[in-house]
Design a protein around this motif. Sequence first.
Motif, short mmCIF file in Angstrom:
data_model
loop_
_atom_site.label_atom_id
_atom_site.label_comp_id
_atom_site.label_asym_id
_atom_site.label_seq_id
_atom_site.Cartn_x
_atom_site.Cartn_y
_atom_site.Cartn_z
N LEU A 107 0.84 -1.21 0.00
CA LEU A 107 0.00 0.00 0.00
C LEU A 107 0.86 1.25 0.00
N GLY A 108 1.98 1.17 0.74
CA GLY A 108 2.86 2.32 0.89
C GLY A 108 2.61 3.05 2.19
N PHE A 109 3.66 3.21 2.98
CA PHE A 109 3.54 3.91 4.26
C PHE A 109 3.39 5.41 4.04
N PRO A 110 2.72 6.12 4.97
CA PRO A 110 2.11 5.60 6.20
C PRO A 110 0.79 4.88 5.91
N ILE A 111 0.44 3.99 6.82
CA ILE A 111 -0.84 3.28 6.72
C ILE A 111 -1.51 3.29 8.10
#
Length: 332
Positions: A107-111
């Motif tokens: 998803l890619g940080f931040p999450i």
Amino acid sequence: MNLPFVTEVIKKLVPQIGATVLIEPEYGFVGQITFKNGKQTFFRNTRFEINNHASVAIVQDKGYASFFLKQFGYKVPQEQTFFSDKLCSKLIKKRTIDDGYAFAKNLGFPIIVKPNDLSKGILVAKVYNKEEYYQTAQQIFSNTSVLLVQKFYSGNDYRVVVLDGEIVSAYQRMPLSAIGDGKSNILEIIEQKKKTILQENRDVTIDLDDFRIAAKLQKQGLTLNSIIPKNTRINLLDNANLSNGGEAIDVTKQIHPDFQKLAISVTKDIGLRLGGVDIITSDITQPMQDYAIIEINGAPGLEHYAAIGEQQMKVVEELYLKILKAIEMGNG
């Protein structure tokens, strides 16, 4: 003893409709209302016999609620559930803590990482890296067996409360914060806030040992001993849950018709008469462009909204009066 907020409101309202209420004396959260027509109903804190029990159970499970909302065509965050080792051992489809990290990385940080079935913002965290993910996930799995990894959406956090197709209230939720006076440190400011909340008898828990607070301060180069400049606001949490000491700003009269329609249709489609719809968007007072429905609450608490002022308290009393009348007339 000081009665819980909802019980106090019910106790005040029942004489207006010729009803009586029997309250469990030790804690005061549970009561039985007897209407003048002889009908009886129970309540437990914010839970009344107004909603479909199956719908309430579905929205309590964030994964289920998200699935159905997506099927109905609403925008929800990209997300997935993951399970504790103990639960994985019993499941055919195993999604472990490590699978959760792989999904988060994709998803890619931040999450956002949150418990799937807890309320009041408990253990909801915005995480920025692998270390924070595992720290949060392990904390969640020590309390419950299913966590949710969710794409982070920037914007303001709003709660819109609906009863029988009408907007009851809408308010922006702000995270727990400290506003500097140039002299006191963050710890002193928050301790004073806790005293004020205690005097108001609000159901709020501010835990200064919460690992999320330490992480949030560290990212800002601060500690609880830091003195912050006058009128400077420092957020101590990322999630804007009022039960964790956040604040509410009333936008009921400003909410745009687009968002009114959205909240009403979401509540109806999920099978609730009374519901709180949590929406992330840049500005709920403007025409709807981008948004995400984060959660739905089947027993929304309005204690914090009522604390804003007398007008808001009046709105809350009118809501509970409508609920009581609906149940009395057999519409509950």
